[in-house]
Design a protein around this motif. Structure first.
Motif, mmCIF file in Angstrom:
data_model
loop_
_atom_site.group_PDB
_atom_site.id
_atom_site.type_symbol
_atom_site.label_atom_id
_atom_site.label_comp_id
_atom_site.label_asym_id
_atom_site.label_seq_id
_atom_site.Cartn_x
_atom_site.Cartn_y
_atom_site.Cartn_z
ATOM 1 N N GLY A 1 47.633 43.687 14.334
ATOM 2 C CA GLY A 1 46.274 43.246 14.630
ATOM 3 C C GLY A 1 46.094 43.096 16.131
ATOM 4 O O GLY A 1 46.963 43.478 16.922
ATOM 5 N N ASN A 2 44.964 42.554 16.532
ATOM 6 C CA ASN A 2 44.651 42.335 17.944
ATOM 7 C C ASN A 2 44.403 40.859 18.205
ATOM 8 O O ASN A 2 43.804 40.169 17.381
ATOM 9 N N LEU A 3 44.825 40.421 19.331
ATOM 10 C CA LEU A 3 44.530 39.085 19.806
ATOM 11 C C LEU A 3 43.236 39.191 20.609
ATOM 12 O O LEU A 3 43.136 40.013 21.522
ATOM 13 N N THR A 4 42.223 38.400 20.261
ATOM 14 C CA THR A 4 40.926 38.547 20.922
ATOM 15 C C THR A 4 40.599 37.418 21.895
ATOM 16 O O THR A 4 39.719 37.578 22.736
ATOM 17 N N GLU A 5 41.274 36.273 21.780
ATOM 18 C CA GLU A 5 41.009 35.153 22.676
ATOM 19 C C GLU A 5 42.277 34.362 22.939
ATOM 20 O O GLU A 5 43.191 34.350 22.132
ATOM 21 N N LEU A 6 42.276 33.704 24.108
ATOM 22 C CA LEU A 6 43.352 32.785 24.471
ATOM 23 C C LEU A 6 42.743 31.405 24.731
ATOM 24 O O LEU A 6 41.535 31.272 24.896
ATOM 25 N N THR A 7 43.582 30.390 24.819
ATOM 26 C CA THR A 7 43.066 29.054 25.128
ATOM 27 C C THR A 7 42.937 28.838 26.631
ATOM 28 O O THR A 7 42.232 27.941 27.063
ATOM 29 N N LYS A 8 43.600 29.638 27.448
ATOM 30 C CA LYS A 8 43.488 29.556 28.904
ATOM 31 C C LYS A 8 43.245 30.954 29.464
ATOM 32 O O LYS A 8 43.646 31.949 28.871
ATOM 33 N N LYS A 9 42.617 30.994 30.628
ATOM 34 C CA LYS A 9 42.329 32.274 31.267
ATOM 35 C C LYS A 9 43.587 32.854 31.916
ATOM 36 O O LYS A 9 44.445 32.106 32.387
ATOM 37 N N ILE A 10 43.644 34.172 31.912
ATOM 38 C CA ILE A 10 44.696 34.872 32.642
ATOM 39 C C ILE A 10 44.038 35.837 33.625
ATOM 40 O O ILE A 10 42.880 36.209 33.468
ATOM 41 N N GLN A 11 44.776 36.214 34.626
ATOM 42 C CA GLN A 11 44.226 37.031 35.702
ATOM 43 C C GLN A 11 44.531 38.510 35.462
ATOM 44 O O GLN A 11 45.633 38.875 35.067
ATOM 45 N N PHE A 12 43.515 39.334 35.720
ATOM 46 C CA PHE A 12 43.649 40.784 35.615
ATOM 47 C C PHE A 12 43.289 41.418 36.947
ATOM 48 O O PHE A 12 42.540 40.866 37.742
ATOM 49 N N SER A 13 43.798 42.602 37.142
ATOM 50 C CA SER A 13 43.500 43.382 38.336
ATOM 51 C C SER A 13 43.110 44.780 37.876
ATOM 52 O O SER A 13 43.865 45.430 37.144
ATOM 53 N N VAL A 14 41.927 45.226 38.301
ATOM 54 C CA VAL A 14 41.427 46.546 37.920
ATOM 55 C C VAL A 14 41.286 47.387 39.185
ATOM 56 O O VAL A 14 40.732 46.920 40.186
ATOM 57 N N ALA A 15 41.782 48.591 39.154
ATOM 58 C CA ALA A 15 41.720 49.477 40.328
ATOM 59 C C ALA A 15 40.267 49.827 40.651
ATOM 60 O O ALA A 15 39.453 50.058 39.754
ATOM 61 N N VAL A 16 39.962 49.846 41.942
ATOM 62 C CA VAL A 16 38.645 50.291 42.397
ATOM 63 C C VAL A 16 38.612 51.806 42.220
ATOM 64 O O VAL A 16 39.480 52.503 42.749
ATOM 65 N N PRO A 17 37.640 52.336 41.479
ATOM 66 C CA PRO A 17 37.581 53.793 41.286
ATOM 67 C C PRO A 17 37.457 54.531 42.626
ATOM 68 O O PRO A 17 36.786 54.063 43.549
ATOM 69 N N GLU A 18 38.109 55.658 42.733
ATOM 70 C CA GLU A 18 38.145 56.416 43.989
ATOM 71 C C GLU A 18 36.797 57.015 44.370
ATOM 72 O O GLU A 18 36.534 57.248 45.529
ATOM 73 N N GLY A 19 35.929 57.257 43.429
ATOM 74 C CA GLY A 19 34.662 57.927 43.719
ATOM 75 C C GLY A 19 33.572 57.028 44.283
ATOM 76 O O GLY A 19 32.481 57.508 44.585
ATOM 77 N N ILE A 20 33.833 55.744 44.455
ATOM 78 C CA ILE A 20 32.799 54.830 44.952
ATOM 79 C C ILE A 20 32.553 55.106 46.431
ATOM 80 O O ILE A 20 33.484 55.212 47.221
ATOM 81 N N GLU A 21 31.265 55.192 46.792
ATOM 82 C CA GLU A 21 30.921 55.384 48.205
ATOM 83 C C GLU A 21 31.308 54.149 48.993
ATOM 84 O O GLU A 21 31.320 53.031 48.463
ATOM 85 N N SER A 22 31.625 54.337 50.258
ATOM 86 C CA SER A 22 32.036 53.203 51.090
ATOM 87 C C SER A 22 30.830 52.352 51.478
ATOM 88 O O SER A 22 29.688 52.794 51.417
ATOM 89 N N VAL A 23 31.112 51.120 51.872
ATOM 90 C CA VAL A 23 30.057 50.174 52.262
ATOM 91 C C VAL A 23 29.495 50.601 53.613
ATOM 92 O O VAL A 23 30.234 50.868 54.552
ATOM 93 N N LYS A 24 28.171 50.667 53.704
ATOM 94 C CA LYS A 24 27.513 51.070 54.950
ATOM 95 C C LYS A 24 27.506 49.908 55.935
ATOM 96 O O LYS A 24 27.553 48.741 55.538
ATOM 97 N N ASP A 25 27.427 50.229 57.229
ATOM 98 C CA ASP A 25 27.346 49.205 58.270
ATOM 99 C C ASP A 25 26.131 48.320 58.025
ATOM 100 O O ASP A 25 25.058 48.806 57.661
ATOM 101 N N GLY A 26 26.311 47.021 58.228
ATOM 102 C CA GLY A 26 25.220 46.076 58.034
ATOM 103 C C GLY A 26 25.098 45.586 56.601
ATOM 104 O O GLY A 26 24.170 44.852 56.273
ATOM 105 N N PHE A 27 26.015 45.993 55.721
ATOM 106 C CA PHE A 27 25.988 45.585 54.321
ATOM 107 C C PHE A 27 27.321 44.968 53.925
ATOM 108 O O PHE A 27 28.356 45.267 54.517
ATOM 109 N N ALA A 28 27.280 44.104 52.933
ATOM 110 C CA ALA A 28 28.484 43.518 52.338
ATOM 111 C C ALA A 28 28.452 43.836 50.847
ATOM 112 O O ALA A 28 27.382 43.895 50.245
#
Length: 178
Positions: free
Chosen positions: A54-81
């Motif tokens: 089966g699958n576990l769908t919830e935990l009692t405490k949060k855990i940390q995940f890391s997801v890779a930033v997709p390579e196709g995303i355009e870079s941030v333009k000057d003057g923007f965050a």
């Protein structure tokens, strides 16, 4: 029992894209762009047979995940965050989780205690700390009051000089009369 963390790319359907986009807008992310969809699950397997139980769908405490930033995303333009968001659909509830860009800039870090369908989104906003050039708006006041001060000082000097000359001529006439 063995546990296996499974992260799978998900092909976006029109329905989930509309639902996730509406959730972003409801959270005041008005120009957010969704760049990837994925499922996170924890599979419970028999330790001997490796059969999925089966699958576990919830935990009692949060855990940390890391997801890779997709390579196709355009870079941030000057003057923007850029702000990153994780959209989560767990059952019928859709919510937005803030994502934090890792120090190396290659992944987005977030915490969750629910395993379901997610999407990675971002929004670029103009940075408001633009320096304001000197406009010299108050220079007219400085010039007017400065000029008045100089004229006033000259008038006072002229007045006292005249007074001294008048007194000198008075005393001189007294001296000459004797």
């Amino acid at each position: 029992v063995n546990l296996q963390l499974v992260v799978e790319d998900v092909k976006a359907t029109e329905e989930i894209t509309k639902e996730f986009t509406k959730t972003l807008e409801d959270n005041k992310v008005t120009s957010g762009k969704i760049v990837s969809y994925f499922d996170i699950s924890i599979a419970i397997k028999d330790a001997k047979t490796n059969e999925k139980l089966g699958n576990l769908t919830e935990l009692t405490k949060k855990i940390q995940f890391s997801v890779a930033v997709p390579e196709g995303i355009e870079s941030v333009k000057d003057g923007f965050a850029r702000n990153y968001y994780i959209i989560k659909k767990h059952g019928d509830k859709v919510s937005v989780i803030d994502g934090i860009l890792s120090k190396d800039g290659k992944s987005i870090i977030f915490e969750t205690d629910e395993f379901s369908t997610y999407a990675l989104a971002y929004e670029d906003k103009a940075v408001n700390n633009v320096s304001v050039p000197q406009t010299f708006d108050g220079i007219t006041n400085v010039l007017v009051f400065g000029s008045l001060a100089i004229i006033g000082a000259a008038a006072i000097t002229f007045y006292f000089k005249k007074e001294l000359e008048n007194k000198d001529s008075y005393f001189q006439s007294l001296y000459e009369d004797r």
